[in-house]
Design a protein around this motif. Structure first.
Motif, mmCIF file in Angstrom:
data_model
loop_
_atom_site.group_PDB
_atom_site.id
_atom_site.type_symbol
_atom_site.label_atom_id
_atom_site.label_comp_id
_atom_site.label_asym_id
_atom_site.label_seq_id
_atom_site.Cartn_x
_atom_site.Cartn_y
_atom_site.Cartn_z
ATOM 1 N N GLU A 213 18.784 -7.295 117.437
ATOM 2 C CA GLU A 213 18.472 -5.934 116.983
ATOM 3 C C GLU A 213 17.125 -5.476 117.549
ATOM 4 O O GLU A 213 16.960 -4.288 117.861
ATOM 5 C CB GLU A 213 18.457 -5.870 115.459
ATOM 6 C CG GLU A 213 19.828 -5.842 114.829
ATOM 7 C CD GLU A 213 20.642 -4.654 115.300
ATOM 8 O OE1 GLU A 213 20.051 -3.545 115.443
ATOM 9 O OE2 GLU A 213 21.840 -4.821 115.567
ATOM 10 N N ARG B 227 17.807 -4.481 120.956
ATOM 11 C CA ARG B 227 18.581 -3.257 120.964
ATOM 12 C C ARG B 227 17.693 -2.058 120.657
ATOM 13 O O ARG B 227 17.876 -0.982 121.245
ATOM 14 C CB ARG B 227 19.720 -3.356 119.932
ATOM 15 C CG ARG B 227 20.725 -2.187 120.010
ATOM 16 C CD ARG B 227 21.870 -2.368 119.032
ATOM 17 N NE ARG B 227 22.731 -3.484 119.409
ATOM 18 C CZ ARG B 227 22.854 -4.590 118.708
ATOM 19 N NH1 ARG B 227 22.192 -4.755 117.579
ATOM 20 N NH2 ARG B 227 23.653 -5.561 119.134
ATOM 21 N N SER B 228 16.711 -2.256 119.772
ATOM 22 C CA SER B 228 15.792 -1.162 119.432
ATOM 23 C C SER B 228 14.799 -0.909 120.556
ATOM 24 O O SER B 228 14.460 0.234 120.874
ATOM 25 C CB SER B 228 15.047 -1.491 118.136
ATOM 26 O OG SER B 228 15.965 -1.634 117.064
ATOM 27 N N ASN C 250 17.899 -2.512 110.437
ATOM 28 C CA ASN C 250 18.748 -1.379 110.831
ATOM 29 C C ASN C 250 20.137 -1.517 110.214
ATOM 30 O O ASN C 250 21.171 -1.317 110.872
ATOM 31 C CB ASN C 250 18.849 -1.268 112.351
ATOM 32 C CG ASN C 250 17.514 -0.952 113.002
ATOM 33 O OD1 ASN C 250 16.654 -0.299 112.396
ATOM 34 N ND2 ASN C 250 17.339 -1.423 114.221
ATOM 35 N N THR D 236 20.710 -10.157 108.395
ATOM 36 C CA THR D 236 19.910 -11.105 109.211
ATOM 37 C C THR D 236 19.841 -12.454 108.510
ATOM 38 O O THR D 236 18.792 -12.903 108.058
ATOM 39 C CB THR D 236 18.491 -10.551 109.450
ATOM 40 O OG1 THR D 236 17.911 -10.269 108.167
ATOM 41 C CG2 THR D 236 18.508 -9.299 110.273
ATOM 42 N N ARG E 198 21.766 -4.109 109.495
ATOM 43 C CA ARG E 198 22.560 -5.233 109.960
ATOM 44 C C ARG E 198 21.996 -6.496 109.331
ATOM 45 O O ARG E 198 20.787 -6.752 109.405
ATOM 46 C CB ARG E 198 22.535 -5.338 111.480
ATOM 47 C CG ARG E 198 23.373 -4.243 112.154
ATOM 48 C CD ARG E 198 23.377 -4.442 113.664
ATOM 49 N NE ARG E 198 24.287 -3.530 114.319
ATOM 50 C CZ ARG E 198 23.982 -2.280 114.650
ATOM 51 N NH1 ARG E 198 22.772 -1.801 114.384
ATOM 52 N NH2 ARG E 198 24.897 -1.513 115.241
#
Length: 993
Positions: free
Chosen positions: A90, A93-94, A77, A81, A79
């Protein structure tokens, strides 16, 4: 006190720790069920440029999206890693079932870097993480906890049971605590508890292995050495915990670091398990105690059974193939092997039985072979059935398969039994044959009725069958003993050579109480030498007996429900120092029932024999009483047939028992008795026929008191009558003599009154006669006559005084007397009277006649009285003869005076000694009237001289009086000074013929 306090504190601490662990595990499971972790199913690891896909399982979300092994994840996304943590954040968060954009760099094949790699944006649908393996591990944790609790409650005092429970509790924490990655405060507690348990569990296991045999060692290590050894064992665990703490607090949290730490923990676990197995094996080879060898055999096999698949299927792949994860199936199989460790360890601690391992192995082989045979048979039947259905019956293919399944299922049980028998014979042919022999022995126990032979057979067969070295049988000594106070004594034994006679007397086996509520089916003492829970006396007895197993032989209560223990069988170890298996105990428990019934039957038979013996002795005693009693006794049944006839009846009635038994009363007794017997038939109670004159078969008549009583059973049912015949003929004669003696005593009253009256005229006559004698001394014709008158006057005076003395039972001067001389003097005195009455006298005097001890005047009075009575009886008869004879016989002197007169009437014979009884009430010419005192006084004189007087008389033939005196010097001679009225009355007897 200190040990008790410490035990209570330990119990409370363990209970609180267990409760806390269970609560935390439950809350952890609840959190896990309500907290889903999103995942792409790929194993990522840090690499240059991002995260590299280390393993991409097929059918995982990442694989379905197009990600392959070796791809580099650059961002999710958008961001970056570069670590695993941003990826996890993430994904959370998803959320699950959402699309996450993965920026992938796919390296060129055979390239070592990302040059020329293609960048791909892939949409991945995140799914919930599969945590089913956690549930499997929780099942293993529950098994550990359940087994630990079972061991703790079942064998609290067993060596190392507390240590084993702590090991099981830590294992429960290790396998049940799973942090959810939410990593809140509770999750951190779960995480660190899991880390600590992971470090402590192997150390506890090795510590258990190292210290397990300390209870058997004669020289235990001192406290310093034990503490040093414990420090060495637990040091790696402390280091591992410190390493985990440092990694979290000070090091960079990377997936590679986490994986390395996991590898260290797994290697640490495997190494410690291997060390424990080596320690168990080493101790097993060097163990001297049979109990220690058995326990270590269990522990060694359990450890190997656990560590081998765990190491091969999980540890080695995880350590040597660090680039890939261990497949889930291998993980589950390796985890399954962890269950065997607590199972075998708990069985070793609780049971301590060597042969159960072999038994489990044999049954495992049996079921394996049976299952393999079943599966093979199933496929064969299915194949044959399918071929038949396909070729001939295509419409029955489903039913054919069902029939094959049912048929093979039916065959499984007999197939299993057949394989079981083959395996038993294969592994332990000798013991199998022995068990069959023991079963046959148990079936044939009830045929043995001798208790001693039965006990000897038991203590002989059991060692041969079970190969044990020591056997004992204890019998209950009090059938009605109360529970809690058992009383058994050693009745038979084998191999108890260490016990002396004094030891047997002091045995205290009150701990063998199987009749109390909740008692077990047997008692097992792993170490009879150290049974700490028993009092000192019972502990000493258990130590001396050295028996490990005690089984009760129970039988049903005679009254009410329930059972009672009649005997207890004690057994020791086998020849090899091993313990019995549970299969042996099941066989023995079944056999104990047969033995109990057999012992009860033998005891009942023994008591029955004793009762029969007592009954026979009692019957013989009663028969002896009946036979010895001086009363005739016979019994008749309801039909008046004689059923018994004692010896006295045989003697009195002159008929043997054989002649009268089963004969009716009317055929044995005279009619008058039968009539009186029948007259009381319908009357109740006992009836007595007083002084019944019973005619005997020989013609004699006896006088008897006859009692007729009903013969009844214990239930008062009449079964006949019993008759007692008391012959009182002799008693009546004695009573007559007693009456005669009483009558004679009345003479004293008469003599006291007439003595002075008679003596006065006698004195006058004597005085004038003496005066005339002086005046006519020269008259040869009158002087002898006057002399005789004087002598007879004195004689008359002596008679009167003698009568008075006799009535007073006074003493008189006794001297040695020659009866022949006394008889001659008396005949001279009466010679003139006999010539005048024309009576001829015949004498037959024994020249060797013994002398007697007596009073000459009194005896002359008796003889004179008898001769005068004979003269009066023969007065006026022709050929009148008086016969006088003397003779010796059996220490006695006899005088017989017999006349040929008219005799005495039979009805008068029993009264001739009565005072004042006379038949001379009307004397003929030449006779004088009788006074009735002659024979009465004579009888008293004879009794005073301890003599006897007998009379024989027959009407028209004559009368004979026979006098019997004890000879001088014989034991029967009695002096006048020692003669008493009681003795005189006892010896007084008159015989009438």
């Amino acid at each position: 006190m200190k040990n008790g306090f410490q035990t209570r504190i330990l119990a409370i601490a363990l209970a609180l720790a267990t409760l806390a662990a269970c609560v935390l595990a439950g809350v952890n499971l609840q959190h896990e069920n309500h907290f889903d972790v999103p995942t792409d199913g790929i194993s990522w690891i840090e690499a240059p440029g991002g995260l590299r896909a280390q393993r991409v399982p097929a059918e995982s979300p990442g694989y379905r999206a197009g990600i392959r092994t070796g791809d580099i994840l650059v961002a999710i996304n958008d961001r970056p890693t570069n670590r695993l943590a941003p990826l996890v954040r993430e994904m959370f968060r998803s959320g699950i079932w959402s699309h996450a954009t993965y920026s992938i760099q796919r390296p060129v094949p055979n390239s070592i870097d990302l040059k020329g790699s293609a960048r791909l944006d892939i949409q991945v649908i995140l799914v919930p993480q599969d945590r089913s393996s956690n549930q499997w591990l929780r099942f293993i944790a529950l098994v550990y906890l359940a087994i630990g609790i079972y061991v703790l409650f079942r064998r609290w005092t067993a060596p190392k049971s507390t240590h084993f429970y702590v090991f099981c509790l830590v294992s429960f924490v290790l396998y049940s605590f799973k942090y959810t990655t939410e990593f809140d405060t509770f999750d951190q507690v779960i995480y660190w508890c899991n880390i600590i348990a992971e470090a402590l569990q192997p150390a506890l296991f090795v510590h258990f292995a190292v210290s397990f045999s300390d209870v058997f060692a004669s020289n235990r290590p001192n406290k310093l050495k034990r503490r040093l050894l414990s420090t060495i064992i637990y040091t790696p665990a402390v280091c591992l915990i410190a390493l985990q703490y440092s990694a979290i607090q000070f090091w960079s949290a990377t997936e590679m670091l986490r994986h390395r730490l996991d590898q260290i923990a797994v290697a640490y676990l495997a190494i410690y398990y291997v060390i424990a197995a080596i320690v168990f094996r080493f101790r097993y080879q060097r163990a001297e105690s049979g109990l220690e060898r058995q326990q270590l055999k269990w522990l060694t096999r359990g450890t190997l059974l656990t560590i081998t698949p765990f190491t091969l299927l999980y540890v080695i792949p995880y350590l040597y193939f660090s680039g890939t994860s261990v497949p889930s199936l291998l993980t589950k199989i390796a985890g399954l092997s962890l269950i065997f460790l607590p199972l075998t360890f708990s069985w070793a601690i609780v049971r301590y039985r060597l042969m159960d391992v072999d038994l489990i192995f044999k049954r495992g082989v049996t079921y394996t072979l049976a299952t393999a045979s079943l599966v093979g048979l199933y496929f064969v039947v299915v194949a044959v059935t399918a071929e038949m259905v396909r070729a001939r019956l295509p419409s029955l293919h489903v039913w054919g398969l069902l029939a094959a399944i049912i048929f093979t299922g039916i065959l499984f049980e007999p197939l299993k039994k057949a394989i079981q028998g083959r395996v038993d014979r294969l592994f332990d042919q000798k013991r199998f044959d022995y068990r069959e022999t023991l079963v046959e022995f148990g079936r044939g126990l009830n045929s043995q009725t001798d208790l001693r032979a039965l006990l000897d057979s038991i203590v002989e067969r059991l060692p041969q069958t079970l190969l044990v070295t020591r056997v004992a049988v204890f019998l209950a000594t009090e059938p009605n003993r109360s529970p809690g106070n058992p009383n058994f004594e050693l009745a038979a034994s084998h191999g108890l050579t260490n016990l002396q006679a004094d030891d047997l007397q002091t045995l205290d086996v009150r701990f063998l109480d199987f009749d109390r509520p909740g008692a077990n089916s047997h008692i097992f003492l792993e170490t009879p030498q150290q049974v700490l829970r028993l009092p000192e006396a019972q502990r000493s007895s258990a130590r001396n007996l050295d028996l490990n197993y005690y089984l009760p032989c129970r039988v049903a209560n005679r009254e009410g429900s329930g059972t009672r223990t009649v005997a207890i069988i004690g057994l020791g170890r086998t020849d090899d120092g091993d313990f019995l298996s549970s299969e042996d105990m099941e066989l023995l428990e079944s056999l104990a029932g047969y033995i109990g019934i057999a012992i009860q039957n033998a005891q009942l038979y023994q008591r029955l024999e004793q009762k029969i013996g007592e009954f026979e002795r009692l019957k013989e005693f009663h028969e002896n009483i009946v036979e010895s009693i001086n009363v005739g006794v016979f019994a008749v049944d309801l039909e008046d047939r004689i059923e018994s006839w004692n010896t006295q009846m045989e003697s009195m009635y002159s008929k043997s028992r054989k002649e009268v038994l089963r004969q009716p009363v009317s055929a044995v007794f005279p009619a008058d008795f039968v009539a009186r017997f029948n007259s009381v038939r319908e009357e109740q109670g006992t009836h007595t026929l007083y002084k019944f004159r019973l005619a005997l078969p020989d013609g004699n008549v006896r006088t008897a008191n006859i009692a007729i009583a009903p013969l009844v059973t214990r239930d008062f049912i009449a079964v006949g009558r019993i008759i007692l015949v008391d012959d009182i003929t002799d008693r009546i004669q004695l009573e007559a003599q007693l009456t005669q003696s009483e009558k004679l005593s009345s003479i004293g009253l008469l003599a006291a009154g007439v003595a002075h009256e008679v003596n006065t005229p006698l004195a006058v006559i004597s005085s004038y006669t003496q005066m005339l004698t002086k005046h006519m001394r020269g008259d040869e014709r009158l002087a002898p006559v006057l002399e005789k008158i004087t002598q007879q006057t004195f004689r008359a005076s002596e008679i009167v005084n003698g009568l008075l003395n006799f009535s007073r039972t006074s003493g008189a001067e006794f001297t040695s007397i020659d009866l022949n001389e006394l008889l001659r003097d008396t005949l001279t005195l009466l010679d003139h009277q006999f010539k005048t009455a024309q009576i001829r006298t015949e004498t037959n005097l024994d020249p060797q006649l013994a002398r007697i001890h007596g009073n000459q005047g009194k005896l002359q009075q008796v003889i004179l009285n008898l001769m005068l009575n004979a003269k009066d009886a023969m007065f006026g008869m022709s050929n009148a003869t008086l016969k006088i004879a003397t003779f010796n016989s059996s220490g006695s002197v006899f005088v017989r005076i017999q006349d040929s007169g008219g005799g005495i009437e039979r009805e008068h014979l029993h009264r001739i000694y009565d005072p004042f009884f006379t038949t001379k009430t009307r004397p003929q010419e030449g006779e004088h009237k009788g006074t009735g005192l002659g024979l009465a006084v004579s009888y008293g004189i004879i009794q005073e001289h301890a003599g006897k007087i007998h009379v024989e008389s027959e009407r028209g033939v004559g009368t004979a009086f026979q006098l019997e005196f004890p000879a001088s010097g014989s034991r029967s001679a009695i002096s006048a000074e020692t003669y008493t009225n009681g003795r005189r009355d006892a010896e007084r007897k008159t015989i009438h013929v």
